[in-house]
Design a protein around this motif. Structure first.
Motif, PDB file in Angstrom:
ATOM      1  N   SER A  98       0.829  -1.209   0.000  1.00 17.55           N
ATOM      2  CA  SER A  98       0.000   0.000   0.000  1.00 17.55           C
ATOM      3  C   SER A  98       0.860   1.255   0.000  1.00 17.55           C
ATOM      4  O   SER A  98       0.551   2.246  -0.691  1.00 17.55           O
ATOM      5  CB  SER A  98      -0.929  -0.009   1.217  1.00 17.55           C
ATOM      6  OG  SER A  98      -1.784  -1.138   1.205  1.00 17.55           O
ATOM      7  N   LEU A 129      -3.553  -3.878  -6.369  1.00 10.72           N
ATOM      8  CA  LEU A 129      -3.889  -2.468  -6.153  1.00 10.72           C
ATOM      9  C   LEU A 129      -3.849  -1.688  -7.460  1.00 10.72           C
ATOM     10  O   LEU A 129      -4.707  -0.829  -7.724  1.00 10.72           O
ATOM     11  CB  LEU A 129      -2.915  -1.853  -5.138  1.00 10.72           C
ATOM     12  CG  LEU A 129      -3.010  -2.355  -3.699  1.00 10.72           C
ATOM     13  CD1 LEU A 129      -1.937  -1.690  -2.840  1.00 10.72           C
ATOM     14  CD2 LEU A 129      -4.383  -2.080  -3.107  1.00 10.72           C
ATOM     15  N   ARG A 169     -12.481   3.116  -7.713  1.00 16.12           N
ATOM     16  CA  ARG A 169     -11.848   4.152  -6.885  1.00 16.12           C
ATOM     17  C   ARG A 169     -12.667   5.446  -6.901  1.00 16.12           C
ATOM     18  O   ARG A 169     -12.742   6.156  -5.889  1.00 16.12           O
ATOM     19  CB  ARG A 169     -10.423   4.405  -7.370  1.00 16.12           C
ATOM     20  CG  ARG A 169      -9.501   3.200  -7.140  1.00 16.12           C
ATOM     21  CD  ARG A 169      -8.038   3.585  -7.194  1.00 16.12           C
ATOM     22  NE  ARG A 169      -7.189   2.452  -6.855  1.00 16.12           N
ATOM     23  CZ  ARG A 169      -6.874   2.075  -5.627  1.00 16.12           C
ATOM     24  NH1 ARG A 169      -7.344   2.755  -4.592  1.00 16.12           N
ATOM     25  NH2 ARG A 169      -6.084   1.038  -5.413  1.00 16.12           N
ATOM     26  N   GLU A 227     -10.150  -2.525  -1.632  1.00 14.31           N
ATOM     27  CA  GLU A 227      -8.830  -3.055  -1.967  1.00 14.31           C
ATOM     28  C   GLU A 227      -8.654  -4.515  -1.556  1.00 14.31           C
ATOM     29  O   GLU A 227      -8.224  -5.351  -2.373  1.00 14.31           O
ATOM     30  CB  GLU A 227      -7.743  -2.185  -1.316  1.00 14.31           C
ATOM     31  CG  GLU A 227      -7.723  -0.777  -1.873  1.00 14.31           C
ATOM     32  CD  GLU A 227      -6.781   0.142  -1.121  1.00 14.31           C
ATOM     33  OE1 GLU A 227      -6.549   1.270  -1.594  1.00 14.31           O
ATOM     34  OE2 GLU A 227      -6.283  -0.262  -0.038  1.00 14.31           O
TER      35      GLU A 227
END
Length: 580
Positions: A84, A154, A162, A180
Motif C-alpha cells: 500500500s 492495487l 476508486r 482493496e
C-alpha cells in the motif's frame, strides 16, 4: 463495491456435539500455545538434541506449525503495509520496488548468519532469540511474492471503483476493507498458499542452520528430518514426511480451501458468487451455537471498526462543490524527511561495509563467480521454461473449474507445500538410476522448488476472469489456438508475469540446495554453479566470497526483472488487465 461482511446470514439449528468438538479444539490450541511458550522461555541451548523417537514427532510438528504461521502473520502485515505504501506514495515507490527486487534476489541462506547472530545477542539467556531468528528466516522465504501480487492487485483496481470510493467519501480504512482487500483477496490467498510452501521449503535449513563450524538447532520437524537423514534412519524420515503431510492437509481443509471459496464472492462481475461451490466447513460450523454467537459479535465489531460510509447525497454534494481534503501536517513532512535521511545514512554505512567485505575478493574469484553464474542462469531458465509448459494449461484448467479445483486442491496444496529438500534424496536417486549427474539433475530439483509460484498465480488469474467474458468467449465459439491467443493467454498474462517474477527469484534461491550437498545414500554430490559457490562460502564461513556471490546474484535478478519482466508486465497491464 464488495462488502466483506454481508448482513444476510443463514442460521442453522445448533448441535451440541459440534460445540463440544470446537471446545476441545480450543483447549488443544491453548495447551499447544503453552507448550510453545515454554520452549521459548527455556535457557539458551544453541543445539537442542533431537530425539528420533516417534513419540516426539507430534511435538516437533507443533513447533514447526507455529513457526510457519507466525512467519506468515508477519509476512501478511508486511505485505499490506509495504504494498500500500508503494502504491500510494509515488516518491517512495521509486525506492521500495527496487529494494524488494534486491531483497527477493538475496538467498535465504545469506540471511541466516546475520539473523541468528543478532537475535542470540538480543536474547542471550533464552531460546527466544533462536526462535525469532528461525521465524524471520521462514519470513524471508514467504513474503516477496505476496508483496508483488498485492501491489499488482492495487494497480489493477478499476478506476470506477476508486471513483465510487471517493463518491462515498470512504476513508483509508473503509477503502481498504470495502474495495482493496476484496479485490485482491483471491490473488493474495493463492500467493499465501505458495508462500507457505516457500517457507516450508527452507524448513530444515531454518531449524538447523550451519553457521561456520557451528550447527544451531531448534526442535521442529525440519531439524528432526535433517537428523534422521544424517543418521540414515529411514523410519524417522518416513515419519517426518507423514507428519508434514498431515500438517499440510489439515491446513488446506481447515484454512486455505474455506478461504478460497469465501474469496470467490468478490469476483468482479454481477453473478460471480453463483459459481462458487458451497463450503462444507462453513455449513458445519454454522450449526455451532458458539460459532453463531462469535460471528454475531465479530460482525458488530467489524461494522463498528469499518464504520458506515457517507450517504450518497452528502458525498455527491461534496464532489459537486469541489471539497478539498485537508493538507498534510508539516510535522509529517519533517518525519518523512527524517526517515528518508535515516535510510540514506543507513545505505551509506552499508555501502562502506560492503566495500570492506569485497576488498579481499580477487580477480580470479570474480571470474569464477561469473562463470558459475552463467551455468546457474541456464539451469534457472530451463526450470522456468519447463514449469511454464505444464503449469499454464493446468492452472487455467483448475482456475476455470471451481468444482474440479475443490477436488484437486488437497493434492496440489500437499505437493506444493511439501518441503522439496525432503524429496531431493529420492529425486536425485532417480537421476542416478538413469545414469544422470547433478549437473543437469539440478534442473529437476530447482523445478520442484519453483514451479508452484507460476501455477498458483495462473490459477488465481484464471479464477478471477469475469463470467461475462467467459460467456462472450463461448458465444464467439473460440476454439483451439484462437481461443488461447485471443482469450486465455491475455486473460492470465498479468498473473503469469507475476508468477514468473516470483518464480525466478525462488529459482535462484533454490540453486543453493539443488547444487550443493545433495545427498544420495552415504554420498554428497555437488554441481558447478552459483548456488554451489554460495553453499561452499557459507560452509567455509567466508563472508567476503559470500558477499561477492550474493551481490552478483542480486544484480542478475534485479537486472532481469527491470529489463525483461517489468517490460512484459507493463505490456500485460496495459493491454490485458481490462479482462481481469
Amino acid at each position: 463495491m464488495a462488502n466483506l461482511h454481508p448482513t444476510a446470514t443463514v442460521r442453522e439449528r445448533p448441535r451440541l456435539w459440534i460445540d463440544a468438538l470446537i471446545l476441545g479444539g480450543f483447549v488443544a490450541v491453548v495447551f499447544g500455545a503453552a507448550q510453545v511458550a515454554s520452549e521459548w522461555k527455556h535457557p539458551l541451548n544453541q543445539s537442542t538434541p533431537i530425539d528420533l523417537g516417534l513419540s516426539h514427532v507430534p511435538e516437533y510438528a507443533l513447533f514447526s506449525f507455529v513457526r510457519g504461521w507466525l512467519a506468515y502473520f508477519v509476512s501478511l502485515v508486511f505485505t499490506l503495509v509495504v504494498a500500500s505504501w508503494a502504491y500510494y506514495d509515488h516518491r517512495a515507490h521509486k525506492f521500495i520496488l527496487p529494494a524488494l527486487d534486491i531483497l527477493q534476489s538475496i538467498p535465504v541462506t545469506a540471511f541466516l548468519a546475520p539473523l541468528f547472530l543478532v537475535a542470540m545477542s538480543l536474547f542471550p539467556h533464552s531460546n527466544t532469540g533462536l526462535e525469532l531468528a528461525c521465524i524471520m528466516t521462514i519470513f524471508t522465504g514467504q513474503v516477496w511474492n505476496m508483496v508483488f501480487s498485492y501491489y499488482d492487485s492495487l494497480k489493477a483496481i478499476p478506476a470506477d471503483f476508486r471513483m465510487l470510493a471517493k463518491l462515498y467519501n470512504l476513508n483509508w480504512w473503509q477503502r481498504f476493507w470495502r474495495v482493496e482487500l476484496p479485490f485482491g483477496a483471491q490473488t493474495l490467498l493463492y500467493n499465501s498458499m505458495v508462500s507457505m510452501a516457500g517457507g516450508w521449503f527452507f524448513l530444515s535449513l531454518s531449524e538447523s542452520p550451519q553457521i561456520g563450524s557451528q550447527t544451531l538447532r531448534v526442535p521442529g520437524i525440519g531439524s528432526y528430518f535433517k537428523e534422521a537423514v544424517d543418521k540414515q534412519n529411514g523410519t524417522a524420515q518416513v515419519m517426518a514426511i507423514v507428519a508434514m503431510g498431515i500438517i499440510i492437509i489439515i491446513m488446506d481443509r481447515l484454512i486455505w480451501w474455506p478461504l478460497i471459496v469465501w474469496s470467490r464472492k468478490f469476483k468482479m462481475d454481477d453473478f460471480g458468487g453463483s459459481r462458487s461451490p458451497k463450503n462444507s466447513l462453513q455449513l458445519w460450523l454454522s450449526r455451532s451455537a458458539f460459532v453463531q454467537a462469535t460471528a454475531g459479535v465479530w460482525g458488530r465489531f467489524t461494522n463498528w471498526m469499518i464504520g458506515p460510509p457517507l450517504p450518497v447525497s452528502e458525498a455527491s454534494s461534496l464532489v459537486e462543490v469541489g471539497a478539498v481534503p485537508p493538507a498534510k501536517s508539516k510535522v509529517w513532512r519533517y518525519v518523512y524527511l527524517a526517515a528518508v535521511l535515516g535510510i540514506v545514512a543507513l545505505l551509506a554505512w552499508g555501502a562502506y561495509k560492503l566495500v570492506l567485505l569485497l576488498l579481499p575478493v580477487t580477480g580470479k574469484d570474480w571470474l569464477e563467480i561469473l562463470g558459475d553464474t552463467g551455468i546457474s542462469f541456464l539451469r534457472v531458465t530451463a526450470a522456468l521454461a519447463i514449469g511454464t509448459l505444464w503449469t499454464v494449461p493446468f492452472g487455467i484448467w483448475i482456475g476455470l473449474n471451481p468444482k474440479l479445483s475443490g477436488r484437486l486442491q488437497p493434492f496440489i496444496q500437499f505437493v506444493a507445500s511439501f518441503p522439496a529438500p525432503m524429496l531431493y534424496p529420492w529425486l536425485f536417486a532417480i537421476v542416478l538410476f538413469v545414469h544422470g549427474t547433478l549437473q543437469w539433475g539440478a534442473v529437476l530439483l530447482i523445478l520442484f522448488g519453483t514451479q508452484w509460484y507460476i501455477l498458483f498465480n495462473v490459477a488465481a488469474a484464471a479464477a478471477a476472469i469475469p463470467n461475462d467474458i467467459i460467456s462472450c468467449a463461448e458465444i464467439l465459439r473460440l476454439k483451439g489456438w484462437r481461443k488461447w491467443k485471443q482469450f486465455l493467454l491475455p486473460a492470465i498474462l498479468p498473473g503469469l508475469v507475476t508468477g514468473w517474477i516470483t518464480a525466478a527469484g525462488g529459482a535462484w534461491n533454490t540453486t543453493i540446495v539443488a547444487e550443493y550437498g545433495v545427498q544420495a545414500g552415504n554420498k554428497l554430490y555437488n554441481a558447478t554453479g552459483l548456488g554451489a559457490y554460495l553453499g561452499k562460502a557459507i560452509e567455509d564461513y567466508n563472508f567476503s566470497r559470500l558477499t561477492a556471490a550474493v551481490l552478483v546474484m542480486s544484480v542478475i535478478v534485479v537486472g532481469i526483472n527491470r529489463t525483461v519482466w517489468k517490460r512484459i508486465q507493463a505490456i500485460a497491464n496495459d493491454r490485458c488487465r481490462f479482462i481481469t
